[in-house]
Design a protein around this motif. Sequence first.
Motif, PDB file in Angstrom:
ATOM      1  N   ASP A 139      48.982  28.289  45.450  1.00 14.94           N
ATOM      2  CA  ASP A 139      48.663  29.643  44.990  1.00 14.94           C
ATOM      3  C   ASP A 139      47.566  29.602  43.935  1.00 14.94           C
ATOM      4  N   CYS A 140      46.637  30.544  44.027  1.00 13.40           N
ATOM      5  CA  CYS A 140      45.614  30.691  43.000  1.00 13.40           C
ATOM      6  C   CYS A 140      46.280  31.032  41.674  1.00 13.40           C
ATOM      7  N   GLU A 141      45.856  30.352  40.616  1.00 11.92           N
ATOM      8  CA  GLU A 141      46.471  30.529  39.300  1.00 11.92           C
ATOM      9  C   GLU A 141      45.732  31.530  38.421  1.00 11.92           C
ATOM     10  N   CYS A 142      44.916  32.387  39.038  1.00 10.52           N
ATOM     11  CA  CYS A 142      44.241  33.414  38.241  1.00 10.52           C
ATOM     12  C   CYS A 142      45.261  34.380  37.638  1.00 10.52           C
ATOM     13  N   ALA A 143      46.421  34.525  38.320  1.00  7.65           N
ATOM     14  CA  ALA A 143      47.541  35.351  37.834  1.00  7.65           C
ATOM     15  C   ALA A 143      47.263  36.846  37.909  1.00  7.65           C
ATOM     16  N   GLN A 144      46.251  37.256  38.647  1.00 11.83           N
ATOM     17  CA  GLN A 144      46.027  38.680  38.864  1.00 11.83           C
ATOM     18  C   GLN A 144      47.054  39.189  39.880  1.00 11.83           C
ATOM     19  N   ALA A 145      47.649  40.335  39.584  1.00 12.06           N
ATOM     20  CA  ALA A 145      48.728  40.855  40.422  1.00 12.06           C
ATOM     21  C   ALA A 145      48.280  41.157  41.847  1.00 12.06           C
ATOM     22  N   ASN A 146      46.997  41.468  42.029  1.00 13.54           N
ATOM     23  CA  ASN A 146      46.500  41.825  43.351  1.00 13.54           C
ATOM     24  C   ASN A 146      45.825  40.653  44.059  1.00 13.54           C
ATOM     25  N   CYS A 147      45.942  39.447  43.526  1.00  8.84           N
ATOM     26  CA  CYS A 147      45.303  38.273  44.136  1.00  8.84           C
ATOM     27  C   CYS A 147      46.168  37.733  45.283  1.00  8.84           C
ATOM     28  N   HIS A 148      45.552  37.572  46.437  1.00  6.75           N
ATOM     29  CA  HIS A 148      46.220  37.006  47.607  1.00  6.75           C
ATOM     30  C   HIS A 148      45.655  35.634  47.956  1.00  6.75           C
ATOM     31  N   GLU A 149      44.816  35.092  47.085  1.00  6.45           N
ATOM     32  CA  GLU A 149      44.075  33.875  47.407  1.00  6.45           C
ATOM     33  C   GLU A 149      44.966  32.630  47.403  1.00  6.45           C
ATOM     34  N   LEU A 150      44.654  31.716  48.344  1.00  7.80           N
ATOM     35  CA  LEU A 150      45.291  30.405  48.399  1.00  7.80           C
ATOM     36  C   LEU A 150      44.221  29.350  48.193  1.00  7.80           C
ATOM     37  N   VAL A 151      44.623  28.198  47.695  1.00  5.91           N
ATOM     38  CA  VAL A 151      43.693  27.113  47.383  1.00  5.91           C
ATOM     39  C   VAL A 151      44.134  25.851  48.103  1.00  5.91           C
ATOM     40  N   GLU A 152      43.236  25.261  48.864  1.00  9.23           N
ATOM     41  CA  GLU A 152      43.558  24.025  49.571  1.00  9.23           C
ATOM     42  C   GLU A 152      43.201  22.820  48.699  1.00  9.23           C
ATOM     43  N   LEU A 153      44.151  21.894  48.588  1.00  9.00           N
ATOM     44  CA  LEU A 153      43.925  20.652  47.857  1.00  9.00           C
ATOM     45  C   LEU A 153      44.431  19.484  48.689  1.00  9.00           C
ATOM     46  N   ALA A 154      43.684  18.388  48.676  1.00  2.00           N
ATOM     47  CA  ALA A 154      44.178  17.159  49.291  1.00  2.00           C
ATOM     48  C   ALA A 154      45.196  16.516  48.362  1.00  2.00           C
TER      49      ALA A 154
END
Length: 258
Positions: A219-234
């Motif tokens: 999960d994106c850690e921007c912590a915005q309530a309307n954020c749906h972004e995901l982050v790919e990490l190896a």
Amino acid sequence: MNEEPNYEHAGIFWVGGPAAAGKTTVSRLLARKHGFLWYSVDAHAFAHEKRAAAAGIHVMGTGPGDFDRRPMILADIQSLPVDTSVVVEGAFVTPEMAGISENAVWLMPSREEQLARLEHRRPGGDHRGQIWGWGLVRSQLEGTGASIVVVDGQTVEQTILAVEQRFSAILRSFPTARTTDERQSLIRISNRQLAEQATERLRLGGDKENGHHAVRVFDCECAQANCHELVELAVDEMPTSLAHSPPSIVSPAHSNLT
């Protein structure tokens, strides 16, 4: 079975259902939107197995086991450093575990809908286990009066709205993270658990083809309530990202936060 609300913790929302019902996506976004912690029972599977094995009620390496996960889930929640509500989701969330009450809901696709979603997720894959799981979840719900959201033809946003409506009587009264720092710390707890799961899976021989380059979604850690972004990490990127305070795992759209 528990027919009445039973809150060992002041704010637990239970979300169950079979594979491809949308439990994880809906629960992650519901938690972000309201400042709750997203707790994946699946992501805690290895940790729970180890605790069950230490207690002599499970043998490691014999599958997920049928031991009672509820006490472990509650212990995890009660040890949280932030006083907030928790969205607990997973196929192991049964009516017996959660109780038939206003803080529990199950997402159910039809067999046809589930198969279509599974095929979209993994074209040509062997889905027999997930389809069998559909029947198991359905049998657990029959005759219980459980709150069920039929997800056929729904968008993610529509399913979230339906879940919010089912939880409407208690949604605003349960504790929530108030500040950006608190929201980020909750997302970091979930992200760290996902990383531990990925590391343990690799240690046990999962995803041998990709090894430490295997990618997991956080999960994106921007912590915005309307954020749906995901982050790919190896897997080999995880230690560096987690070594820094949040928001060190952010979508490129929010890179100015790091």
